[in-house]
Write a protein that holds these residues in place. Sequence first.
Motif, PDB file in Angstrom:
ATOM      1  N   UNK A  16     -10.798  33.655 -27.638  1.00 27.79           N
ATOM      2  CA  UNK A  16     -11.238  32.886 -29.038  1.00 27.79           C
ATOM      3  C   UNK A  16     -12.693  32.741 -28.824  1.00 27.79           C
ATOM      4  N   UNK A  17     -13.281  32.336 -30.052  1.00 27.49           N
ATOM      5  CA  UNK A  17     -14.640  31.996 -30.120  1.00 27.49           C
ATOM      6  C   UNK A  17     -14.885  30.476 -30.130  1.00 27.49           C
ATOM      7  N   UNK A  18     -15.540  29.795 -29.602  1.00 25.86           N
ATOM      8  CA  UNK A  18     -15.633  28.320 -29.864  1.00 25.86           C
ATOM      9  C   UNK A  18     -17.254  28.065 -30.208  1.00 25.86           C
ATOM     10  N   UNK A  32     -14.377  33.056 -25.215  1.00 25.62           N
ATOM     11  CA  UNK A  32     -13.717  32.723 -23.916  1.00 25.62           C
ATOM     12  C   UNK A  32     -12.362  33.249 -23.835  1.00 25.62           C
ATOM     13  N   UNK A  33     -11.777  33.349 -22.792  1.00 25.01           N
ATOM     14  CA  UNK A  33     -10.448  33.647 -22.361  1.00 25.01           C
ATOM     15  C   UNK A  33      -9.587  32.529 -21.696  1.00 25.01           C
ATOM     16  N   UNK A  41      -9.120  18.708 -20.834  1.00 18.97           N
ATOM     17  CA  UNK A  41      -9.785  19.674 -20.665  1.00 18.97           C
ATOM     18  C   UNK A  41      -9.347  20.752 -20.430  1.00 18.97           C
ATOM     19  N   UNK A  42      -9.953  22.068 -20.614  1.00 20.40           N
ATOM     20  CA  UNK A  42      -9.336  23.445 -20.018  1.00 20.40           C
ATOM     21  C   UNK A  42     -10.357  24.048 -19.302  1.00 20.40           C
ATOM     22  N   UNK A  43      -9.772  25.114 -18.724  1.00 20.93           N
ATOM     23  CA  UNK A  43     -10.333  26.266 -17.957  1.00 20.93           C
ATOM     24  C   UNK A  43     -10.434  27.339 -18.446  1.00 20.93           C
ATOM     25  N   UNK A  44     -11.558  28.076 -18.507  1.00 17.08           N
ATOM     26  CA  UNK A  44     -11.437  29.503 -19.191  1.00 17.08           C
ATOM     27  C   UNK A  44     -12.666  30.213 -18.833  1.00 17.08           C
ATOM     28  N   UNK A  53     -15.321  28.512 -16.331  1.00 21.70           N
ATOM     29  CA  UNK A  53     -15.991  27.304 -16.830  1.00 21.70           C
ATOM     30  C   UNK A  53     -14.904  26.270 -17.275  1.00 21.70           C
ATOM     31  N   UNK A  54     -15.264  25.051 -17.177  1.00 19.36           N
ATOM     32  CA  UNK A  54     -14.344  23.902 -17.543  1.00 19.36           C
ATOM     33  C   UNK A  54     -14.989  23.343 -18.661  1.00 19.36           C
ATOM     34  N   UNK A  55     -14.216  23.133 -19.908  1.00 12.88           N
ATOM     35  CA  UNK A  55     -14.760  22.590 -21.078  1.00 12.88           C
ATOM     36  C   UNK A  55     -13.963  21.283 -21.420  1.00 12.88           C
TER      37      UNK A  55
END
Length: 75
Positions: A16-18, A32-33, A41-44, A53-55
């Motif tokens: 995805x592109x964020x 990201x994957x 939050x999510x890890x990618x 990284x965590x977002x």
Amino acid sequence: MLKEKLQKALERQQLVTIIYMSKLGGITKRRLKILEIRDDKFRAYCYKKHAQRTFFIDQVLAVEPVIKKENEMIE
């Protein structure tokens, strides 16, 4: 709605592109994957930083799937 898009990308193992806003207000575009989603939050794997990284989901402004075309190289 963004969390559902992220969840679908995780399930499909789709890139995805964020558009992401940092805590300091800076805005970046990331490819990201998604590796894991937990609560808010999510890890990618971030292809811009070449690292995991965590977002925070509430700091994601937009999510779009990366559409791969045949013979097209993804950065």
